[in-house]
Write a protein that holds these residues in place. Structure first.
Motif, mmCIF file in Angstrom:
data_model
loop_
_atom_site.group_PDB
_atom_site.id
_atom_site.type_symbol
_atom_site.label_atom_id
_atom_site.label_comp_id
_atom_site.label_asym_id
_atom_site.label_seq_id
_atom_site.Cartn_x
_atom_site.Cartn_y
_atom_site.Cartn_z
ATOM 1 N N ALA A 210 0.838 -1.201 0.000
ATOM 2 C CA ALA A 210 0.000 0.000 0.000
ATOM 3 C C ALA A 210 0.869 1.245 0.000
ATOM 4 O O ALA A 210 2.057 1.208 0.322
ATOM 5 N N ILE B 80 -2.159 8.658 -8.821
ATOM 6 C CA ILE B 80 -2.813 7.356 -8.701
ATOM 7 C C ILE B 80 -2.494 6.486 -9.916
ATOM 8 O O ILE B 80 -2.160 5.297 -9.774
ATOM 9 N N LYS C 286 -0.665 2.823 -9.958
ATOM 10 C CA LYS C 286 -1.369 1.661 -10.508
ATOM 11 C C LYS C 286 -0.580 1.027 -11.653
ATOM 12 O O LYS C 286 -0.586 -0.204 -11.823
ATOM 13 N N VAL D 22 -2.625 -1.059 -2.887
ATOM 14 C CA VAL D 22 -3.717 -0.277 -2.311
ATOM 15 C C VAL D 22 -3.247 1.172 -2.204
ATOM 16 O O VAL D 22 -2.219 1.455 -1.584
ATOM 17 N N ILE D 23 -3.984 2.079 -2.801
ATOM 18 C CA ILE D 23 -3.652 3.507 -2.773
ATOM 19 C C ILE D 23 -4.658 4.187 -1.851
ATOM 20 O O ILE D 23 -5.844 4.258 -2.165
ATOM 21 N N LEU D 24 -4.177 4.643 -0.718
ATOM 22 C CA LEU D 24 -5.036 5.265 0.292
ATOM 23 C C LEU D 24 -4.805 6.775 0.285
ATOM 24 O O LEU D 24 -3.720 7.251 0.625
ATOM 25 N N ALA E 26 -10.797 10.128 -5.180
ATOM 26 C CA ALA E 26 -10.783 8.777 -4.607
ATOM 27 C C ALA E 26 -12.001 7.979 -5.076
ATOM 28 O O ALA E 26 -11.887 6.799 -5.430
ATOM 29 N N HIS F 117 -11.690 6.718 -8.667
ATOM 30 C CA HIS F 117 -10.757 5.605 -8.848
ATOM 31 C C HIS F 117 -11.105 4.391 -7.991
ATOM 32 O O HIS F 117 -10.444 3.353 -8.101
ATOM 33 N N CYS G 178 -10.672 4.274 -4.791
ATOM 34 C CA CYS G 178 -9.624 4.179 -3.771
ATOM 35 C C CYS G 178 -10.198 4.478 -2.388
ATOM 36 O O CYS G 178 -11.075 5.335 -2.253
ATOM 37 N N GLN H 189 -9.274 -3.025 3.423
ATOM 38 C CA GLN H 189 -8.689 -3.494 2.163
ATOM 39 C C GLN H 189 -7.956 -4.828 2.321
ATOM 40 O O GLN H 189 -7.278 -5.282 1.398
#
Length: 239
Positions: free
Chosen positions: A69, A104, A108, A115-117, A160, A163, A165, A210
Protein backbone atom coordinates in the motif's frame (compact mmCIF):
# COMPACT_ATOMS: atom_id res chain seq x y z
CA UNK A 1 11.43 -10.09 2.49
CA UNK A 2 8.87 -8.06 4.34
CA UNK A 3 6.36 -6.21 2.19
CA UNK A 4 6.31 -2.41 2.39
CA UNK A 5 3.79 0.32 3.03
CA UNK A 6 4.94 3.69 1.70
CA UNK A 7 3.88 6.99 3.25
CA UNK A 8 3.98 9.69 0.55
CA UNK A 9 3.18 13.25 1.48
CA UNK A 10 4.27 16.68 2.71
CA UNK A 11 5.46 17.85 6.14
CA UNK A 12 2.59 16.15 7.96
CA UNK A 13 3.98 12.90 6.59
CA UNK A 14 7.64 13.88 7.01
CA UNK A 15 7.03 14.59 10.69
CA UNK A 16 5.02 11.41 11.21
CA UNK A 17 7.97 9.44 12.56
CA UNK A 18 8.44 11.89 15.43
CA UNK A 19 7.39 11.21 19.01
CA UNK A 20 3.77 10.05 18.89
CA UNK A 21 3.64 10.45 15.11
CA UNK A 22 1.16 8.52 13.00
CA UNK A 23 3.91 6.97 10.87
CA UNK A 24 5.85 5.78 13.90
CA UNK A 25 2.65 4.32 15.30
CA UNK A 26 2.03 2.48 12.04
CA UNK A 27 5.56 1.09 12.08
CA UNK A 28 5.05 -0.18 15.62
CA UNK A 29 1.60 -1.54 14.76
CA UNK A 30 2.93 -3.55 11.81
CA UNK A 31 6.19 -4.64 13.46
CA UNK A 32 7.31 -8.12 12.39
CA UNK A 33 4.99 -8.02 9.36
CA UNK A 34 5.54 -4.88 7.23
CA UNK A 35 8.22 -2.23 6.76
CA UNK A 36 6.60 1.21 6.89
CA UNK A 37 8.73 3.44 4.66
CA UNK A 38 8.66 7.22 5.03
CA UNK A 39 8.65 9.40 1.93
CA UNK A 40 7.53 12.76 3.30
CA UNK A 41 8.70 16.08 1.85
CA UNK A 42 8.02 19.25 3.81
CA UNK A 43 6.40 22.01 1.79
CA UNK A 44 5.66 19.86 -1.27
CA UNK A 45 2.46 20.11 -3.27
CA UNK A 46 1.01 17.65 -5.80
CA UNK A 47 2.75 19.38 -8.70
CA UNK A 48 6.14 18.70 -7.19
CA UNK A 49 5.14 15.27 -5.91
CA UNK A 50 4.16 14.20 -9.41
CA UNK A 51 7.40 15.59 -10.82
CA UNK A 52 9.61 13.49 -8.53
CA UNK A 53 7.53 10.31 -8.14
CA UNK A 54 9.53 8.39 -10.75
CA UNK A 55 12.73 9.10 -8.84
CA UNK A 56 11.32 8.32 -5.41
CA UNK A 57 9.62 5.05 -6.33
CA UNK A 58 11.87 2.97 -8.62
CA UNK A 59 10.43 -0.21 -10.14
CA UNK A 60 10.72 -3.35 -8.04
CA UNK A 61 13.68 -5.42 -9.17
CA UNK A 62 13.04 -8.82 -10.69
CA UNK A 63 11.93 -11.18 -7.96
CA UNK A 64 11.31 -8.35 -5.53
CA UNK A 65 8.19 -7.93 -3.47
CA UNK A 66 5.88 -5.09 -4.57
CA UNK A 67 4.57 -2.83 -1.81
CA UNK A 68 1.21 -3.58 -0.24
CA UNK A 69 0.00 0.00 0.00
CA UNK A 70 0.86 3.67 -0.27
CA UNK A 71 -0.71 6.60 1.52
CA UNK A 72 -0.99 9.77 -0.59
CA UNK A 73 -1.34 12.76 1.73
CA UNK A 74 -1.11 16.05 -0.18
CA UNK A 75 -3.26 19.15 -0.40
CA UNK A 76 -2.38 21.31 2.59
CA UNK A 77 0.23 23.17 0.51
CA UNK A 78 -1.74 23.11 -2.73
CA UNK A 79 -4.47 24.96 -0.82
CA UNK A 80 -2.22 27.90 0.11
CA UNK A 81 -3.90 31.05 -1.16
CA UNK A 82 -2.48 32.48 -4.39
CA UNK A 83 -2.33 36.06 -3.10
CA UNK A 84 -0.59 35.38 0.24
CA UNK A 85 3.02 34.77 1.26
CA UNK A 86 2.96 31.05 0.40
CA UNK A 87 1.64 31.64 -3.11
CA UNK A 88 4.57 29.71 -4.62
CA UNK A 89 3.14 26.53 -3.09
CA UNK A 90 -0.38 27.10 -4.42
CA UNK A 91 -1.80 24.70 -6.99
CA UNK A 92 -5.20 25.57 -8.52
CA UNK A 93 -8.00 23.24 -7.49
CA UNK A 94 -8.55 21.78 -10.97
CA UNK A 95 -4.83 21.03 -11.31
CA UNK A 96 -4.73 19.51 -7.82
CA UNK A 97 -7.41 17.03 -8.89
CA UNK A 98 -5.59 16.23 -12.11
CA UNK A 99 -2.32 15.74 -10.26
CA UNK A 100 -3.98 13.30 -7.87
CA UNK A 101 -5.39 11.41 -10.86
CA UNK A 102 -1.89 11.24 -12.33
CA UNK A 103 -0.26 10.14 -9.06
CA UNK A 104 -2.81 7.36 -8.70
CA UNK A 105 -2.26 6.30 -12.32
CA UNK A 106 1.50 6.25 -11.73
CA UNK A 107 1.17 3.89 -8.78
CA UNK A 108 -1.37 1.66 -10.51
CA UNK A 109 0.90 1.32 -13.54
CA UNK A 110 3.97 0.62 -11.42
CA UNK A 111 2.26 -1.78 -9.00
CA UNK A 112 -1.16 -2.86 -10.30
CA UNK A 113 -2.19 -4.61 -7.07
CA UNK A 114 -1.17 -1.86 -4.65
CA UNK A 115 -3.72 -0.28 -2.31
CA UNK A 116 -3.65 3.51 -2.77
CA UNK A 117 -5.04 5.27 0.29
CA UNK A 118 -5.72 8.98 -0.11
CA UNK A 119 -5.80 11.32 2.90
CA UNK A 120 -7.41 14.75 2.62
CA UNK A 121 -5.71 17.85 3.98
CA UNK A 122 -6.61 18.61 7.59
CA UNK A 123 -8.72 21.57 8.69
CA UNK A 124 -6.96 24.89 9.28
CA UNK A 125 -7.01 27.13 12.35
CA UNK A 126 -6.49 30.52 10.73
CA UNK A 127 -5.79 32.41 13.96
CA UNK A 128 -3.05 29.95 14.86
CA UNK A 129 -1.53 30.29 11.40
CA UNK A 130 -1.16 34.02 12.06
CA UNK A 131 0.64 33.24 15.30
CA UNK A 132 2.94 30.69 13.65
CA UNK A 133 4.05 31.95 10.22
CA UNK A 134 7.13 30.16 8.91
CA UNK A 135 8.40 33.23 7.03
CA UNK A 136 7.70 36.93 7.36
CA UNK A 137 4.03 37.70 6.76
CA UNK A 138 3.74 41.38 5.75
CA UNK A 139 0.03 41.15 4.84
CA UNK A 140 -1.04 40.12 8.32
CA UNK A 141 -3.41 37.59 6.75
CA UNK A 142 -3.29 33.79 7.08
CA UNK A 143 -1.71 32.00 4.11
CA UNK A 144 -4.32 29.24 4.41
CA UNK A 145 -8.02 29.19 5.28
CA UNK A 146 -10.20 26.39 6.51
CA UNK A 147 -12.65 27.06 3.68
CA UNK A 148 -9.93 26.54 1.05
CA UNK A 149 -8.68 23.40 2.80
CA UNK A 150 -12.24 22.08 2.76
CA UNK A 151 -12.53 22.61 -0.99
CA UNK A 152 -9.31 20.63 -1.57
CA UNK A 153 -10.51 17.94 0.81
CA UNK A 154 -13.71 17.59 -1.21
CA UNK A 155 -11.66 17.38 -4.40
CA UNK A 156 -9.54 14.63 -2.87
CA UNK A 157 -12.67 12.72 -1.90
CA UNK A 158 -14.02 13.09 -5.42
CA UNK A 159 -10.83 11.73 -7.00
CA UNK A 160 -10.78 8.78 -4.61
CA UNK A 161 -14.38 7.94 -5.53
CA UNK A 162 -13.61 8.08 -9.25
CA UNK A 163 -10.76 5.60 -8.85
CA UNK A 164 -12.42 3.42 -6.24
CA UNK A 165 -9.62 4.18 -3.77
CA UNK A 166 -10.07 4.22 -0.01
CA UNK A 167 -9.82 7.67 1.52
CA UNK A 168 -9.54 9.27 4.96
CA UNK A 169 -11.55 12.49 5.15
CA UNK A 170 -9.36 14.11 7.75
CA UNK A 171 -10.93 17.55 7.22
CA UNK A 172 -14.33 16.27 8.37
CA UNK A 173 -13.07 13.74 10.92
CA UNK A 174 -11.08 16.24 12.94
CA UNK A 175 -13.85 18.81 13.03
CA UNK A 176 -16.18 16.30 14.66
CA UNK A 177 -14.41 17.27 17.89
CA UNK A 178 -15.65 20.65 19.22
CA UNK A 179 -12.15 21.48 20.49
CA UNK A 180 -10.36 20.33 17.30
CA UNK A 181 -8.20 23.44 16.92
CA UNK A 182 -6.47 22.99 20.26
CA UNK A 183 -6.77 19.21 20.46
CA UNK A 184 -5.46 18.23 17.05
CA UNK A 185 -3.38 21.09 15.63
CA UNK A 186 -0.09 22.37 17.05
CA UNK A 187 0.21 25.50 14.88
CA UNK A 188 -3.04 25.65 12.98
CA UNK A 189 -1.78 23.15 10.38
CA UNK A 190 0.53 20.47 11.77
CA UNK A 191 -0.64 17.78 14.15
CA UNK A 192 -0.46 17.29 17.88
CA UNK A 193 -0.03 13.80 19.25
CA UNK A 194 -3.82 13.54 19.47
CA UNK A 195 -4.10 14.64 15.85
CA UNK A 196 -1.51 12.07 14.84
CA UNK A 197 -3.51 9.46 16.70
CA UNK A 198 -6.57 10.26 14.60
CA UNK A 199 -4.59 9.75 11.37
CA UNK A 200 -3.08 6.50 12.65
CA UNK A 201 -6.44 5.05 13.68
CA UNK A 202 -8.13 6.04 10.43
CA UNK A 203 -5.30 4.64 8.28
CA UNK A 204 -5.31 1.34 10.17
CA UNK A 205 -9.09 1.12 9.75
CA UNK A 206 -8.99 1.84 6.02
CA UNK A 207 -6.14 -0.61 5.41
CA UNK A 208 -7.99 -3.30 7.34
CA UNK A 209 -11.02 -2.76 5.10
CA UNK A 210 -8.69 -3.49 2.16
CA UNK A 211 -7.50 -6.75 3.72
CA UNK A 212 -4.23 -5.38 5.12
CA UNK A 213 -4.12 -6.10 8.84
CA UNK A 214 -1.77 -7.52 11.42
CA UNK A 215 -4.14 -10.46 11.86
CA UNK A 216 -3.84 -11.47 8.21
CA UNK A 217 -0.16 -10.77 7.55
CA UNK A 218 2.46 -13.44 8.24
CA UNK A 219 5.43 -12.64 10.47
CA UNK A 220 8.79 -12.74 8.73
CA UNK A 221 10.47 -15.13 11.20
CA UNK A 222 9.25 -17.48 13.93
CA UNK A 223 7.79 -15.94 17.06
CA UNK A 224 9.52 -16.89 20.29
CA UNK A 225 6.39 -18.79 21.33
CA UNK A 226 6.84 -21.07 18.30
CA UNK A 227 10.46 -21.98 19.04
CA UNK A 228 10.92 -25.36 20.75
CA UNK A 229 13.37 -24.96 23.65
CA UNK A 230 14.50 -28.56 23.09
CA UNK A 231 15.18 -28.05 19.37
CA UNK A 232 15.31 -24.29 18.65
CA UNK A 233 16.65 -24.51 15.09
CA UNK A 234 13.72 -26.65 13.94
CA UNK A 235 11.46 -23.60 13.85
CA UNK A 236 13.61 -21.98 11.16
CA UNK A 237 13.39 -24.83 8.66
CA UNK A 238 10.38 -23.37 6.88
CA UNK A 239 11.87 -19.87 6.52
Amino acid sequence: MRPKIYLYGDSITEESFGDGGWGASLSHHFSRTVDVVLRGYSGYNTRWALKVAERIFPPVESGGVPPLAVTVFFGANDACLPDRYSAFQHVPLHEYKQNLHSIISFFKKRWPEIVILLITPPPIDEDARLRHPYIENPSGLPERTNEAAGAYAQACMSVAKEHGCPVVDLWIKMQECPDWKQAYLSDGLHLTQAGNRIVFEEVVKKLKEQGISVEKLPVDLPLIANIDPQDPLKAFQDY
